[in-house]
Design a protein around this motif. Structure first.
Motif, PDB file in Angstrom:
ATOM      1  N   ARG A  50       0.832  -1.212   0.000  1.00 30.78           N
ATOM      2  CA  ARG A  50       0.000   0.000   0.000  1.00 30.78           C
ATOM      3  C   ARG A  50       0.863   1.257   0.000  1.00 30.78           C
ATOM      4  NH1 ARG A  50      -4.762  -0.049   4.287  1.00 30.78           N
ATOM      5  NH2 ARG A  50      -5.432   1.737   3.007  1.00 30.78           N
ATOM      6  N   LEU A  51       1.975   1.222   0.702  1.00 33.33           N
ATOM      7  CA  LEU A  51       2.858   2.388   0.728  1.00 33.33           C
ATOM      8  C   LEU A  51       3.433   2.680  -0.654  1.00 33.33           C
ATOM      9  CD1 LEU A  51       4.675   1.824   4.128  1.00 33.33           C
ATOM     10  CD2 LEU A  51       3.247   3.796   3.525  1.00 33.33           C
ATOM     11  N   ALA A  52       3.716   1.645  -1.424  1.00 27.24           N
ATOM     12  CA  ALA A  52       4.273   1.855  -2.764  1.00 27.24           C
ATOM     13  C   ALA A  52       3.292   2.533  -3.696  1.00 27.24           C
ATOM     14  CB  ALA A  52       4.714   0.524  -3.358  1.00 27.24           C
ATOM     15  N   ALA A  53       2.004   2.488  -3.373  1.00 25.96           N
ATOM     16  CA  ALA A  53       0.991   3.113  -4.218  1.00 25.96           C
ATOM     17  C   ALA A  53       0.871   4.614  -3.995  1.00 25.96           C
ATOM     18  CB  ALA A  53      -0.370   2.449  -3.956  1.00 25.96           C
ATOM     19  N   LEU A  54       1.617   5.157  -3.035  1.00 24.37           N
ATOM     20  CA  LEU A  54       1.395   6.546  -2.625  1.00 24.37           C
ATOM     21  C   LEU A  54       2.350   7.594  -3.191  1.00 24.37           C
ATOM     22  CD1 LEU A  54       0.573   5.946   1.153  1.00 24.37           C
ATOM     23  CD2 LEU A  54      -1.022   6.362  -0.711  1.00 24.37           C
ATOM     24  N   PRO A  55       3.670   7.403  -3.206  1.00 18.39           N
ATOM     25  CA  PRO A  55       4.580   8.543  -3.382  1.00 18.39           C
ATOM     26  C   PRO A  55       4.347   9.381  -4.630  1.00 18.39           C
ATOM     27  CG  PRO A  55       5.807   6.573  -2.766  1.00 18.39           C
ATOM     28  CD  PRO A  55       4.414   6.140  -3.034  1.00 18.39           C
ATOM     29  N   GLU A  56       4.542   8.805  -5.810  1.00 19.28           N
ATOM     30  CA  GLU A  56       4.509   9.614  -7.024  1.00 19.28           C
ATOM     31  C   GLU A  56       3.105  10.111  -7.351  1.00 19.28           C
ATOM     32  OE1 GLU A  56       4.776  11.125 -10.988  1.00 19.28           O
ATOM     33  OE2 GLU A  56       3.479   9.492 -10.357  1.00 19.28           O
ATOM     34  N   THR A  57       2.119   9.237  -7.262  1.00 17.09           N
ATOM     35  CA  THR A  57       0.770   9.635  -7.663  1.00 17.09           C
ATOM     36  C   THR A  57       0.182  10.674  -6.707  1.00 17.09           C
ATOM     37  OG1 THR A  57      -0.074   7.652  -6.546  1.00 17.09           O
ATOM     38  CG2 THR A  57       0.165   7.538  -8.920  1.00 17.09           C
ATOM     39  N   PHE A  58       0.338  10.469  -5.414  1.00 13.55           N
ATOM     40  CA  PHE A  58      -0.278  11.397  -4.468  1.00 13.55           C
ATOM     41  C   PHE A  58       0.486  12.708  -4.354  1.00 13.55           C
ATOM     42  CE2 PHE A  58      -2.962   7.909  -3.474  1.00 13.55           C
ATOM     43  CZ  PHE A  58      -4.125   8.482  -2.965  1.00 13.55           C
ATOM     44  N   ALA A  59       1.811  12.662  -4.450  1.00 14.41           N
ATOM     45  CA  ALA A  59       2.568  13.912  -4.440  1.00 14.41           C
ATOM     46  C   ALA A  59       2.231  14.747  -5.673  1.00 14.41           C
ATOM     47  CB  ALA A  59       4.072  13.618  -4.393  1.00 14.41           C
ATOM     48  N   THR A  60       2.100  14.088  -6.813  1.00 15.03           N
ATOM     49  CA  THR A  60       1.762  14.799  -8.044  1.00 15.03           C
ATOM     50  C   THR A  60       0.329  15.317  -8.008  1.00 15.03           C
ATOM     51  OG1 THR A  60       3.309  13.411  -9.281  1.00 15.03           O
ATOM     52  CG2 THR A  60       1.661  14.623 -10.558  1.00 15.03           C
ATOM     53  N   ALA A  61      -0.605  14.459  -7.603  1.00 16.78           N
ATOM     54  CA  ALA A  61      -2.012  14.874  -7.546  1.00 16.78           C
ATOM     55  C   ALA A  61      -2.198  16.037  -6.584  1.00 16.78           C
ATOM     56  CB  ALA A  61      -2.888  13.696  -7.137  1.00 16.78           C
ATOM     57  N   TRP A  62      -1.547  15.969  -5.425  1.00 13.44           N
ATOM     58  CA  TRP A  62      -1.687  17.050  -4.434  1.00 13.44           C
ATOM     59  C   TRP A  62      -1.162  18.368  -5.009  1.00 13.44           C
ATOM     60  CZ3 TRP A  62       1.062  20.715  -1.903  1.00 13.44           C
ATOM     61  CH2 TRP A  62       0.465  21.298  -0.771  1.00 13.44           C
ATOM     62  N   THR A  63      -0.009  18.327  -5.674  1.00 12.34           N
ATOM     63  CA  THR A  63       0.569  19.543  -6.224  1.00 12.34           C
ATOM     64  C   THR A  63      -0.308  20.122  -7.331  1.00 12.34           C
ATOM     65  OG1 THR A  63       2.788  18.738  -5.697  1.00 12.34           O
ATOM     66  CG2 THR A  63       2.636  20.528  -7.281  1.00 12.34           C
ATOM     67  N   CYS A  64      -0.802  19.267  -8.213  1.00 15.76           N
ATOM     68  CA  CYS A  64      -1.678  19.744  -9.286  1.00 15.76           C
ATOM     69  C   CYS A  64      -2.940  20.404  -8.729  1.00 15.76           C
ATOM     70  CB  CYS A  64      -2.076  18.585 -10.193  1.00 15.76           C
ATOM     71  SG  CYS A  64      -0.729  17.906 -11.173  1.00 15.76           S
ATOM     72  N   LEU A  65      -3.561  19.747  -7.756  1.00 13.14           N
ATOM     73  CA  LEU A  65      -4.834  20.232  -7.224  1.00 13.14           C
ATOM     74  C   LEU A  65      -4.681  21.483  -6.382  1.00 13.14           C
ATOM     75  CD1 LEU A  65      -6.536  16.884  -6.136  1.00 13.14           C
ATOM     76  CD2 LEU A  65      -7.110  18.284  -8.134  1.00 13.14           C
ATOM     77  N   PHE A  66      -3.701  21.495  -5.491  1.00  9.57           N
ATOM     78  CA  PHE A  66      -3.670  22.528  -4.454  1.00  9.57           C
ATOM     79  C   PHE A  66      -2.567  23.575  -4.640  1.00  9.57           C
ATOM     80  CE2 PHE A  66      -5.390  18.625  -2.335  1.00  9.57           C
ATOM     81  CZ  PHE A  66      -6.722  18.994  -2.505  1.00  9.57           C
ATOM     82  N   ARG A  67      -1.695  23.383  -5.630  1.00 17.38           N
ATOM     83  CA  ARG A  67      -0.741  24.415  -5.986  1.00 17.38           C
ATOM     84  C   ARG A  67      -1.116  25.015  -7.350  1.00 17.38           C
ATOM     85  NH1 ARG A  67       0.222  24.967  -1.360  1.00 17.38           N
ATOM     86  NH2 ARG A  67       2.204  24.589  -0.304  1.00 17.38           N
TER      87      ARG A  67
END
Length: 334
Positions: free
Chosen positions: A123-140
């Motif tokens: 589950r941890l492997a599913a998080l870094p790239e996709t969630f860091a990218t999604a968060w930056t796109c959405l909230f920055r």
């Protein structure tokens, strides 16, 4: 150590080969990581095919694992559980398709042992790239706020699903597109208000009906970008961050093809760790905590064992558009 090496550019069977290779050597500003799991990403498919500007013999842009050593020696304590992404992984330094890698200290995020115990390495492997990218796109880039109307094109990709989860958690009103109508139920279960069937005529149909959104996250890419630009209201924002439709170039004349008053930006996660885009800007450890606390529902769509068979199958599914979400590889069985 064992690693999946890019033997040549081409199809998965000929390109992705398991070999014994030297361990990464410690060097200043980097840490050696024992890899427990890693995600599979579209960028790696393009690297495998020789379509990316840069790639190393060992590709892979993210992983979860445990620190072996660092330089300086006191930078990160050995045994610390971490996530890492980008920082040249797979592009300018050997990446994560291996048992060990060396990653820049700027691109490493420590994770508490309790979160590792609760979530597990897959589950941890599913998080870094996709969630860091999604968060930056959405909230920055998009600056999404509660109640705003957000359209996500390509929402059933791994990045799209991460964006859906973060946006609905923020209480945005989310519309989503997918090429597969049967996935509407999955998206609506995540809080999506409206699911539209992705296709070449979609933008024209929406434009003719007068539809507009406050914000659009464009993940299909150049093939749908011009249509998406016409679907943003005055003062609204569009962020291009994916190329699910391929890497073909696009002729773009803003004077003729862009609506006045629309803010258009691009985000590529390869900048994470640079001076202008420090990874510390992303609350990745907080996102991991949200997953551990049940605030964000995140499960890999498919989990493969480390080796030629698993990695090749993941690439075949990704290239055929059949992944259906995030795919991960577990290096050492939990």
């Amino acid at each position: 150590m064992r690693a999946i090496v890019l033997a040549q550019f081409g199809d998965p069977e000929k390109s992705l080969v398991l070999k014994d290779v030297p361990m990464p050597a410690p060097r200043p500003g980097y840490a050696v990581i024992k890899i427990e799991s890693f995600g599979i990403n579209h960028a790696e498919m393009h690297m495998r095919k020789g379509e990316w500007a840069e790639s190393m013999p060992i590709i892979g842009i993210e992983c979860a694992g445990t620190i072996v050593s660092s330089l300086p020696a006191d930078a990160i304590k050995p045994g610390t559980h971490v996530l890492t992404l980008m920082g040249g992984l797979g592009r300018t330094v050997n990446g994560s398709y291996a048992e060990f890698t060396s990653a820049p200290l700027t691109n490493i995020v420590p994770i508490s042992p309790s979160h590792v115990a609760k979530l597990g390495w897959a589950r941890l492997a599913a998080l870094p790239e996709t969630f860091a990218t999604a968060w930056t796109c959405l909230f920055r880039n998009l600056q999404v706020e509660p109640g705003e109307r957000l359209l996500i094109r390509g929402a059933t990709s791994s990045l799209g699903l991460a964006a859906v989860k973060l946006a609905t958690h923020k209480r945005a009103v989310v519309s989503a597109t997918s090429r597969s109508p049967e996935k509407a139920g999955e998206l609506k279960a995540l809080g999506v208000q409206e699911v539209l069937e992705e296709g070449p005529a979609l933008a024209d149909e929406l434009i003719s009906s007068g539809r507009k959104w406050d914000k659009i996250l464009e993940l299909v890419g150049n093939s749908t970008l011009l249509g998406s630009l016409k679907l943003v209201r005055r003062g609204g924002r569009l962020c291009l961050a994916g190329f699910l439709g391929g890497l073909d170039s696009l002729e773009f004349n803003p004077l003729l093809q862009m609506t006045s008053g629309v803010h258009f930006s691009f985000f590529g996660s390869f900048v994470f760790g640079s001076d202008e885009f420090p990874l510390s800007d992303v609350p990745l450890e907080e996102i991991v905590g949200m997953v551990a606390n049940g605030e964000l529902a995140t499960e890999p769509k498919r989990i493969f064992s480390f080796g030629e068979a698993g990695v090749r199958e993941a690439h075949r599914l990704m290239e055929a558009g059949q992944a259906g979400g995030k795919m991960v590889v577990v290096v050492n069985k939990e």
